[in-house]
Design a protein around this motif. Structure first.
Motif, PDB file in Angstrom:
ATOM      1  N   ALA A  83     -32.918  52.156 -67.204  1.00 49.35           N
ATOM      2  CA  ALA A  83     -34.122  51.452 -66.737  1.00 49.35           C
ATOM      3  C   ALA A  83     -34.724  50.621 -67.865  1.00 49.35           C
ATOM      4  O   ALA A  83     -35.172  49.490 -67.633  1.00 49.35           O
ATOM      5  N   ARG A  84     -34.726  51.162 -69.070  1.00 48.47           N
ATOM      6  CA  ARG A  84     -35.269  50.408 -70.207  1.00 48.47           C
ATOM      7  C   ARG A  84     -34.417  49.171 -70.518  1.00 48.47           C
ATOM      8  O   ARG A  84     -34.951  48.105 -70.787  1.00 48.47           O
ATOM      9  N   ILE A  85     -33.098  49.342 -70.511  1.00 46.48           N
ATOM     10  CA  ILE A  85     -32.210  48.206 -70.765  1.00 46.48           C
ATOM     11  C   ILE A  85     -32.378  47.152 -69.673  1.00 46.48           C
ATOM     12  O   ILE A  85     -32.484  45.953 -69.946  1.00 46.48           O
ATOM     13  N   ARG A 122     -45.978  43.592 -70.196  1.00 44.02           N
ATOM     14  CA  ARG A 122     -46.808  44.413 -69.312  1.00 44.02           C
ATOM     15  C   ARG A 122     -46.306  44.377 -67.873  1.00 44.02           C
ATOM     16  O   ARG A 122     -46.267  45.399 -67.187  1.00 44.02           O
ATOM     17  N   PHE A 123     -45.936  43.176 -67.408  1.00 45.83           N
ATOM     18  CA  PHE A 123     -45.428  43.051 -66.044  1.00 45.83           C
ATOM     19  C   PHE A 123     -44.158  43.873 -65.870  1.00 45.83           C
ATOM     20  O   PHE A 123     -44.024  44.643 -64.915  1.00 45.83           O
ATOM     21  N   SER A 124     -43.221  43.718 -66.785  1.00 49.06           N
ATOM     22  CA  SER A 124     -41.941  44.425 -66.636  1.00 49.06           C
ATOM     23  C   SER A 124     -42.114  45.932 -66.769  1.00 49.06           C
ATOM     24  O   SER A 124     -41.472  46.703 -66.066  1.00 49.06           O
ATOM     25  N   GLU A 129     -42.040  51.236 -64.175  1.00 48.31           N
ATOM     26  CA  GLU A 129     -42.655  52.526 -63.877  1.00 48.31           C
ATOM     27  C   GLU A 129     -42.883  52.714 -62.381  1.00 48.31           C
ATOM     28  O   GLU A 129     -42.553  53.758 -61.822  1.00 48.31           O
ATOM     29  N   MET A 130     -43.442  51.704 -61.737  1.00 53.97           N
ATOM     30  CA  MET A 130     -43.703  51.824 -60.299  1.00 53.97           C
ATOM     31  C   MET A 130     -42.404  51.898 -59.514  1.00 53.97           C
ATOM     32  O   MET A 130     -42.278  52.690 -58.587  1.00 53.97           O
ATOM     33  N   ARG A 133     -40.638  55.320 -59.932  1.00 56.01           N
ATOM     34  CA  ARG A 133     -41.400  56.393 -59.281  1.00 56.01           C
ATOM     35  C   ARG A 133     -41.347  56.294 -57.763  1.00 56.01           C
ATOM     36  O   ARG A 133     -41.175  57.300 -57.068  1.00 56.01           O
ATOM     37  N   VAL A 134     -41.496  55.085 -57.233  1.00 59.35           N
ATOM     38  CA  VAL A 134     -41.460  54.918 -55.773  1.00 59.35           C
ATOM     39  C   VAL A 134     -40.064  55.240 -55.248  1.00 59.35           C
ATOM     40  O   VAL A 134     -39.920  55.923 -54.233  1.00 59.35           O
ATOM     41  N   LEU A 135     -39.037  54.771 -55.932  1.00 60.79           N
ATOM     42  CA  LEU A 135     -37.662  55.051 -55.511  1.00 60.79           C
ATOM     43  C   LEU A 135     -37.388  56.545 -55.531  1.00 60.79           C
ATOM     44  O   LEU A 135     -36.850  57.103 -54.565  1.00 60.79           O
ATOM     45  N   SER A 136     -37.762  57.206 -56.592  1.00 57.41           N
ATOM     46  CA  SER A 136     -37.550  58.649 -56.699  1.00 57.41           C
ATOM     47  C   SER A 136     -38.334  59.408 -55.639  1.00 57.41           C
ATOM     48  O   SER A 136     -37.801  60.335 -55.015  1.00 57.41           O
TER      49      SER A 136
END
Length: 180
Positions: A83-85, A122-124, A129-130, A133-136
């Protein structure tokens, strides 16, 4: 913002393979969560009736837990790294996209390049994060629907017993409320 990453041929591989990998690893983690939930039932049933089990039964349950937990830890680390990459590549695509606009500005604004970088960061970060979290949460909700449906008949409240799958509907309403 989205077009610079998802519609650009240079970044399409990162965009779509990253999303596919993140969805796949979230699905895998959800299946491991379901298996851990099943393990909890078996383990605590064994603990409740400890006089019927041996120490070998306990060790067997610990081995089962390790075979579930170790891949979960590896997949959680892999998901975070991926996710970070993926987010970094998206930031890179947006930065190059906005860079052409920044170069055309005739007025010199102090710190504008840093502002672009910080806003994109900030946008990315928010999307990362959203999105994860929503997918999980969505995958967990759908994976546990059969469990909740089965438990709905054992609810101690009479008015909830009359509604088929009442716990599913309550969980769905709470999930949508939390998302909103």
């Amino acid at each position: 913002m989205f077009a610079s990453f998802f519609k650009n041929k240079k970044w399409a591989f990162w965009a779509y393979s990253g999303i596919f990998f993140l969805i796949a690893i979230n699905w895998y983690q959800t299946t491991l969560n379901v298996r851990i939930n099943e393990w909890y039932r078996a383990f605590y049933d064994m603990c409740q009736n400890i006089d019927r089990h041996t120490l070998n039964d306990f060790y067997t349950q610990m081995k089962v837990f390790l075979w579930i937990a170790m891949p979960y830890v590896v997949s959680a680390i892999s998901e975070r790294y991926a996710a970070r990459i993926w987010t970094f590549k998206w930031r890179e695509a947006m930065t190059f996209s906005y860079f052409s606009y920044w170069k055309k500005v005739s007025k010199d604004i102090e710190g504008s390049s840093q502002r672009i970088q910080e806003d994109i960061f900030r946008f990315s970060r928010t999307i990362e994060e959203m999105g994860t979290r929503v997918l999980s949460a969505a995958m967990t909700l759908f994976a546990f629907i059969p469990v909740l449906w089965g438990l709905s008949s054992n609810v101690p409240f009479e008015f909830l017993k009359k509604i088929p799958g009442s716990l599913v509907w309550i969980a769905l309403a709470i999930s949508i409320g939390g998302l909103i």
